[in-house]
Design an enzyme around this catalytic site. Structure first.
Site, PDB file in Angstrom:
ATOM      1  N   GLU A   1      27.338  19.416  69.039  1.00 46.32           N
ATOM      2  CA  GLU A   1      26.707  19.168  67.741  1.00 46.32           C
ATOM      3  C   GLU A   1      25.224  18.842  67.874  1.00 46.32           C
ATOM      4  O   GLU A   1      24.409  19.257  67.053  1.00 46.32           O
ATOM      5  CB  GLU A   1      27.449  18.024  67.050  1.00 46.32           C
ATOM      6  CG  GLU A   1      26.847  17.571  65.747  1.00 46.32           C
ATOM      7  CD  GLU A   1      27.583  16.377  65.154  1.00 46.32           C
ATOM      8  OE1 GLU A   1      27.121  15.867  64.123  1.00 46.32           O
ATOM      9  OE2 GLU A   1      28.618  15.946  65.730  1.00 46.32           O
TER      10      GLU A   1
ATOM     11  N   GLU B   1      34.501  21.764  61.111  1.00 45.90           N
ATOM     12  CA  GLU B   1      33.337  20.889  61.077  1.00 45.90           C
ATOM     13  C   GLU B   1      32.782  20.725  62.484  1.00 45.90           C
ATOM     14  O   GLU B   1      33.523  20.408  63.416  1.00 45.90           O
ATOM     15  CB  GLU B   1      33.730  19.523  60.500  1.00 45.90           C
ATOM     16  CG  GLU B   1      32.559  18.583  60.330  1.00 45.90           C
ATOM     17  CD  GLU B   1      32.922  17.309  59.580  1.00 45.90           C
ATOM     18  OE1 GLU B   1      32.190  16.320  59.731  1.00 45.90           O
ATOM     19  OE2 GLU B   1      33.927  17.308  58.844  1.00 45.90           O
TER      20      GLU B   1
ATOM     21  N   ASP C   1      26.107   8.349  68.269  1.00 44.85           N
ATOM     22  CA  ASP C   1      26.885   9.509  67.808  1.00 44.85           C
ATOM     23  C   ASP C   1      26.637  10.728  68.690  1.00 44.85           C
ATOM     24  O   ASP C   1      25.923  11.641  68.292  1.00 44.85           O
ATOM     25  CB  ASP C   1      26.501   9.837  66.355  1.00 44.85           C
ATOM     26  CG  ASP C   1      27.369  10.942  65.750  1.00 44.85           C
ATOM     27  OD1 ASP C   1      28.432  11.242  66.307  1.00 44.85           O
ATOM     28  OD2 ASP C   1      26.964  11.505  64.717  1.00 44.85           O
TER      29      ASP C   1
ATOM     30  N   GLU D   1      31.789   6.637  56.859  1.00 47.91           N
ATOM     31  CA  GLU D   1      31.234   7.819  56.195  1.00 47.91           C
ATOM     32  C   GLU D   1      32.005   8.176  54.919  1.00 47.91           C
ATOM     33  O   GLU D   1      32.264   9.330  54.627  1.00 47.91           O
ATOM     34  CB  GLU D   1      31.210   9.016  57.153  1.00 47.91           C
ATOM     35  CG  GLU D   1      30.335   8.779  58.374  1.00 47.91           C
ATOM     36  CD  GLU D   1      30.232   9.991  59.276  1.00 47.91           C
ATOM     37  OE1 GLU D   1      29.110  10.325  59.695  1.00 47.91           O
ATOM     38  OE2 GLU D   1      31.269  10.602  59.576  1.00 47.91           O
TER      39      GLU D   1
ATOM     40  N   ASN E   1      38.139  13.833  59.172  1.00 46.24           N
ATOM     41  CA  ASN E   1      37.898  13.698  57.737  1.00 46.24           C
ATOM     42  C   ASN E   1      39.053  14.411  57.043  1.00 46.24           C
ATOM     43  O   ASN E   1      38.925  15.536  56.562  1.00 46.24           O
ATOM     44  CB  ASN E   1      36.551  14.319  57.367  1.00 46.24           C
ATOM     45  CG  ASN E   1      35.391  13.549  57.976  1.00 46.24           C
ATOM     46  OD1 ASN E   1      35.394  12.324  58.009  1.00 46.24           O
ATOM     47  ND2 ASN E   1      34.397  14.262  58.474  1.00 46.24           N
TER      48      ASN E   1
END
Length: 728
Positions: free
Chosen positions: A419, A193, A391, A317, A236
């Protein structure tokens, strides 16, 4: 990989190892220019300089009784044989004359006289010194521990690689932060990710039986920077990571990493007692849940005696967490902290949270949820806080939690993977971003209360300290997806060791080792690197804009993004542009996010005349005709910044083109190609953003500025369903 037959004669076996390493060094040099060797290329220095080093270093005297002693010895052999184009004689005792001596007071008679001095360096510190011992001229790499010696070896090799004289050598180093950790957001199926360097480095399918040699090279690279921990799996998390089959795989990696001083950590899914434990609840107050985590910790430590602990993302999230049962984040963290405490493990509990209900200002939420819990966490719990309150944006103010929780160790979380900064194809050196965040002054205890002092524990007297970097290391031959992205891994590691270092100095160090120590190469490369982050801010998010990327994959501009399941997943939520003005009002007249900072900081951020213009639109909604310090109205200044960012990329291209022939052709070609991609995408960012904001304010283009070549509808129509690194 060469495998040598075992030889019972120690001296002969040593020379066989030396010969093998020399051969491997030659093979490595031939292939190094594809980027695999990172900053550890060990290519020959100038003959005259090599001669001086050989005279100064002489015979290498190094113990070889432990695994870490052996890897230190082998790294030194690998490095010096490449850099000096000859193999040094190596022994465990030493014959006198000029010697390079490695060891601890317990492992070396040459180091033993310095025992008391070494006590002041801590368990990972080291001493590099040119001195005389028993009448002999000695360069020593000395430490209290074997891992300290290994860190010292890498420092010595760094000096040789960059051409530093060893005359009068006197360097004392100790890490400023205890836990220096990479976070891998790797899934069990090989997907990464927010990864832009191929698939996962971990081949879970062939573990534990096959340990890919890349795992060792990964450990070498981290040890060269003093990184001492790695979280193997995505925050996650999949609960299967804690099952026996996957724990055996993690144990195999821990065995590879252990000689390099690297501890393994795992991201723990809070609902694991239900998903793999057969329980009906994961309530931290439930006795069966508490027992399950204690037994799981016992199971892990039986396999991995030096297991570092758990990283946890909870109630964020959609991830499960203690709030599902009406409990606090402290309750959840303490549940795991109690399970790990008998084994010396830690919990790194992430503060990146936001509720199911969209708050008035998401920038405030982490502070709102955690500040009131200060002092409620177990002694082995660290709160892992992102550098800014949203973020990992191209620019953010420092997170208001830094300085707000003096009784809780706060662990910095930086993103190494880019990102929001052009993935792997944009040259954006993050050392300057890290330095900016660490040097930010919280003012909680007056001037000089920097974020670095919060993180290293010196501000509030914490001994448990940590820093994490979200890695972009994959199975790409370059490790990080591009040659210049390697610099961000390097800069993170160096600043994790010493958060007060200069990003410019680190860039110069990296450039010298990665490309060439020639000042005619280092100087222009460093100038490119130091200008690159500001260029990206200009063409992406100037003047404090933030979160204006495309939805989901975050590739490219999307200031028009609206609708969907959450307002705070949209761009319009953050820029709030309309015909009259632009920006998010976080003053006391708006969301009052400024109140989460110390009064001196709040007054500065909350005053439109005093706030840094780089954060203007983060804290203020201002009219399009608001005059900036340049004398230009906001609209003109905004367009100016967008254009300036594109031009800076063009300047980087010209600089890189001038280095043709000074940098090896394969890497020069790839960097040049990536800079062309970056220029095209910077122009796209500029044109799409200008077209959108102009559609709202109806203002003419400033004098001298070219209009976007396409209508807004064209930019809005672009789709990229297979952009890399998506969060799925």
């Amino acid at each position: 990989m060469l495998t040598l037959p075992f030889c019972c004669h120690g001296r002969r076996r040593g020379w066989l190892l030396v010969a093998a390493l020399a051969l491997l060094g030659c093979l490595g040099s031939a292939r190094a220019e594809d980027g695999y060797a990172l900053w550890m290329r060990y290519v020959p220095v100038e003959p005259g300089i090599a001669h001086e080093y050989r005279k100064r270093l002489g015979e290498v005297v190094a113990p070889d009784q432990t695994a870490t002693q052996r890897v230190a010895r082998e790294e030194l052999q690998r490095g010096l044989s490449g850099l000096l184009a000859s193999m040094p004689r190596i022994s465990t005792e030493g014959a006198g004359g000029h010697m390079l001596v490695l060891g601890t007071p317990e492992s070396s008679r040459w180091i033993a006289p310095f025992r008391q001095e070494l006590e002041t360096l801590g368990g990972e510190g080291y001493l590099l010194r040119q001195t005389h011992v028993a009448g002999h001229d000695v360069v020593m790499v000395a430490a209290r521990s074997d891992i300290g010696v290994l860190y010292g070896v890498f420092h010595l090799l760094r000096l040789v690689q960059t051409g530093v004289s060893l005359d009068h050598l006197e360097i004392r180093e100790s890490p400023g932060i205890q836990l220096r950790v990479l976070n891998h957001w790797d899934d069990l199926d090989g997907h990464v990710e927010r990864g832009y360097a191929g698939g996962s480095l971990w081949d879970w399918h062939t573990l534990p039986d096959w340990q890919d040699p890349r795992y060792t090279d990964y450990a070498r690279a981290n040890a060269s920077l003093g990184i001492n921990g790695t979280v193997l799996n995505n925050v996650n998390a999949n609960a299967l990571s804690l099952t026996p089959a996957y724990l055996a795989k993690a144990a195999a990696l821990a065995d590879v990493f252990r000689p390099y001083g690297i501890r393994v950590y795992l991201s723990a899914r809070f609902s694991a007692p239900i998903e793999i434990g057969g329980l009906r609840t994961a309530d931290p107050f439930d006795a069966d849940v508490q027992r399950w985590w204690r037994e799981k910790a016992d199971e892990i430590y039986a396999l991995i005696p030096d297991f570092g602990g758990f990283l946890v993302k909870a109630n964020s999230e959609g991830q499960p967490g203690p709030q599902d049962y009406g409990r606090s984040h402290a309750d959840g963290a303490n549940l795991l902290g109690d399970a790990l405490a008998p084994h010396g493990g830690v919990v790194m509990w992430r503060a990146f949270v936001y509720a199911h209900d969209v708050p008035e200002d998401r920038a405030k939420q982490a502070y709102s949820e955690f500040a009131g819990l200060d002092g409620a966490f177990r002694p082995n719990v660290l709160l892992q806080v992102k550098n800014g309150p949203i973020d990992f944006q191209p620019r953010e103010p420092f997170h208001p939690l830094f300085g707000a929780m003096p009784r809780t160790p706060l662990m910095m979380e930086f993103q190494i993977t880019k990102e929001y900064l052009g993935f792997a194809t944009h040259l954006v050196y993050l050392g300057s971003l890290y330095e900016e965040a660490l040097n930010a002054d919280t003012h909680v205890n007056g001037e000089g209360s920097t974020v670095a002092r919060v993180v290293d524990g010196s501000l509030d007297g914490h001994t448990l300290t940590g820093i994490a970097g979200v890695a972009n290391i994959g199975n790409s031959r370059t490790w990080s997806g591009s040659h210049f992205d390697q610099a961000n891994w390097y800069a993170f590691g160096r600043l994790a060791w010493n958060p007060r270092q200069s990003a410019r100095d680190i860039a110069a160090e990296w450039a010298a080792m990665t490309f060439s120590p020639d000042s005619e190469v280092v100087r222009p490369v460093v100038e490119m690197m130091m200008a690159s982050r500001e260029a990206a801010v200009d063409y992406m998010t100037p003047l404090g804009l933030h979160h204006v990327m495309a939805r989901g994959h975050h590739y490219g501009p999307g200031p028009w993004v609206d609708g969907g399941p959450r307002a705070d997943w949209t761009s319009v939520y953050y820029h709030r542009a309309d015909r009259n003005g632009i920006g998010f009002d976080r003053t006391r007249h708006g969301s009052n996010a400024v109140s989460q900072y110390a009064p001196a900081v709040a007054r500065r951020f909350g005053d439109v005349a005093r706030v840094p213009e780089s954060l203007l639109l983060w804290f203020h909604h201002v009219p399009w005709d608001h005059r900036l310090r340049s004398g230009r109205p906001l609209w003109d200044e905004l367009v100016h910044h967008y254009t300036r960012g594109v031009r800076q990329v063009q300047t980087m291209q010209a600089t890189w083109d001038s280095l043709q022939g000074r940098v090896d052709a394969p890497r020069h070609r790839q960097v040049a190609a990536f800079l062309r991609i970056q220029e095209n995408e910077a122009q796209w960012w500029r044109d799409a953003s200008v077209a959108y904001f102009q559609s709202l304010n109806g203002r003419p283009m400033p004098d001298g500025e070219a209009p976007p070549p396409h209508p807004l509808a064209y930019y809005q129509s672009l789709q990229f369903p297979f952009a890399p690194g998506d969060g799925r």
